[in-house]
Design a protein around this motif. Structure first.
Motif, PDB file in Angstrom:
ATOM      1  N   ARG A   1       1.115  -1.375  -0.520  1.00 60.52           N
ATOM      2  CA  ARG A   1       0.123  -0.250  -0.130  1.00 60.52           C
ATOM      3  C   ARG A   1       0.671   1.286  -0.201  1.00 60.52           C
ATOM      4  O   ARG A   1       0.710   2.287   0.101  1.00 60.52           O
ATOM      5  N   LYS A   2       2.345   1.063   0.330  1.00 55.75           N
ATOM      6  CA  LYS A   2       2.854   2.298   0.113  1.00 55.75           C
ATOM      7  C   LYS A   2       3.001   2.825   1.200  1.00 55.75           C
ATOM      8  O   LYS A   2       3.007   4.658   0.757  1.00 55.75           O
ATOM      9  N   THR A   3       2.572   3.045   2.562  1.00 56.19           N
ATOM     10  CA  THR A   3       1.855   3.843   3.238  1.00 56.19           C
ATOM     11  C   THR A   3       3.102   3.813   4.590  1.00 56.19           C
ATOM     12  O   THR A   3       3.326   4.107   5.414  1.00 56.19           O
ATOM     13  N   TYR A   4       4.099   2.738   4.333  1.00 55.54           N
ATOM     14  CA  TYR A   4       5.432   2.481   5.244  1.00 55.54           C
ATOM     15  C   TYR A   4       6.243   2.827   4.462  1.00 55.54           C
ATOM     16  O   TYR A   4       6.542   2.401   3.183  1.00 55.54           O
ATOM     17  N   VAL A   5       7.191   3.636   5.134  1.00 52.63           N
ATOM     18  CA  VAL A   5       8.090   3.943   4.759  1.00 52.63           C
ATOM     19  C   VAL A   5       9.236   3.330   5.891  1.00 52.63           C
ATOM     20  O   VAL A   5       9.693   3.964   7.177  1.00 52.63           O
TER      21      VAL A   5
END
Length: 285
Positions: free
Chosen positions: A254-258
């Motif tokens: 989801r590309k919400t974690y960096v």
């Protein structure tokens, strides 16, 4: 049996190849995992005693026996010298504290039979304490069995020449020097005393309900195969249905974690990479 006969017997033995040994050990270890699951599913309590002279191969056998077992189910008990408080307790008390609960396997790397061996030979117990132990041991073990514990007792038998060879190997091996204690060296000069103590122990505690099983351990790999295969043959275990485990698919990112910058973490040095480059000269990809 004299030394010449022992050496002749040893020379005439046919040994398993390393490949045969590893192949058979894998088969046995697979069965041991089945035993573990049977113990867990049925609430069985299993106690295995490993006894024998110093350097007889008990530790190596225990290591291979438990190699693929869960430490939550199969526990190794190797008790140190008793404390002052423990010396004042009923002799069996500190061993009772380590007996298995339902669904557990306990392997005693030396056991209450210390009193029949090293304690008697080295004078660490009085004749009265020794005699009381010999009288109580069959009763104690019968109580364990009557309560439902499966008890197996193994004596690892090593010749004097082979024991001495193993001691010498330990002296020159920095990885195993810790295994050689002054007590071990003392046992060399008291070989016959230990033999007499073992003979009397066998005569008085090798009983139909709790027999001793003797493992010829001059060849370590043979001893491990023979002991484990015999143990399996004495247990009424059976296959236990295991839950079906399915590996879930990873959900799309989801590309919400960096991830935090790697510089914020302290990594151990990559010694393995350096060794690979220095020994093979490979160019890393």
């Amino acid at each position: 049996m004299g030394k010449d006969n022992k050496q002749s017997k040893q020379a005439g033995r046919v040994k398993l190849s390393d490949a045969q040994y590893e192949r058979e050990m894998l088969v046995l270890q697979t069965e041991l995992v089945k035993v573990q699951e049977w113990v867990r599913a049925t609430g069985t309590r299993l106690v295995i005693l490993f006894e024998g002279r110093d350097a007889a191969g008990k530790g190596g056998t225990i290591k291979r026996l438990t190699e693929f077992l869960s430490p939550r189910i199969a526990r190794i008990v190797a008790l140190p010298t008793p404390t002052e408080r423990e010396r004042g307790q009923w002799y069996f008390q500190r061993y009772v504290a380590h007996l298995p609960a339902p669904g557990e396997i306990v392997l005693f790397d030396r056991s209450w039979y210390n009193r029949a061996g090293v304690e008697r030979v080295m004078g660490f117990c009085t004749p009265e304490q020794y005699e009381l132990f010999m009288e109580q041991t069959p009763v104690f073990e019968q109580m364990l069995i009557q309560d439902g514990i499966l008890l197996r007792k193994y004596w690892f038998s090593v010749s004097d020449g082979e024991q001495l060879r193993r001691f010498r190997g330990r002296m020159s091996d920095p990885l195993r020097q810790w295994k050689l204690s002054p007590m071990d060296l003392e046992s060399i000069t008291r070989w016959e005393d230990y033999s007499r103590a073992k003979d009397e122990m066998m005569a008085r505690t090798d009983l139909p309900e709790s027999p001793w099983y003797v493992v010829d351990s001059d060849i370590k790999k043979h001893a491990r195969i023979n002991m484990i295969s015999h143990l399996l043959s004495t247990l009424p275990y059976h296959d236990v249905a295991m839950p079906v485990v399915e590996l879930p698919e990873r959900p799309p990112a989801r590309k919400t974690y960096v991830r935090p910058p790697l510089e914020l973490s302290t990594f151990v040095p990559d010694l393995a990479r350096e060794l690979a480059i220095s020994t093979r000269g490979d160019t890393p990809i």
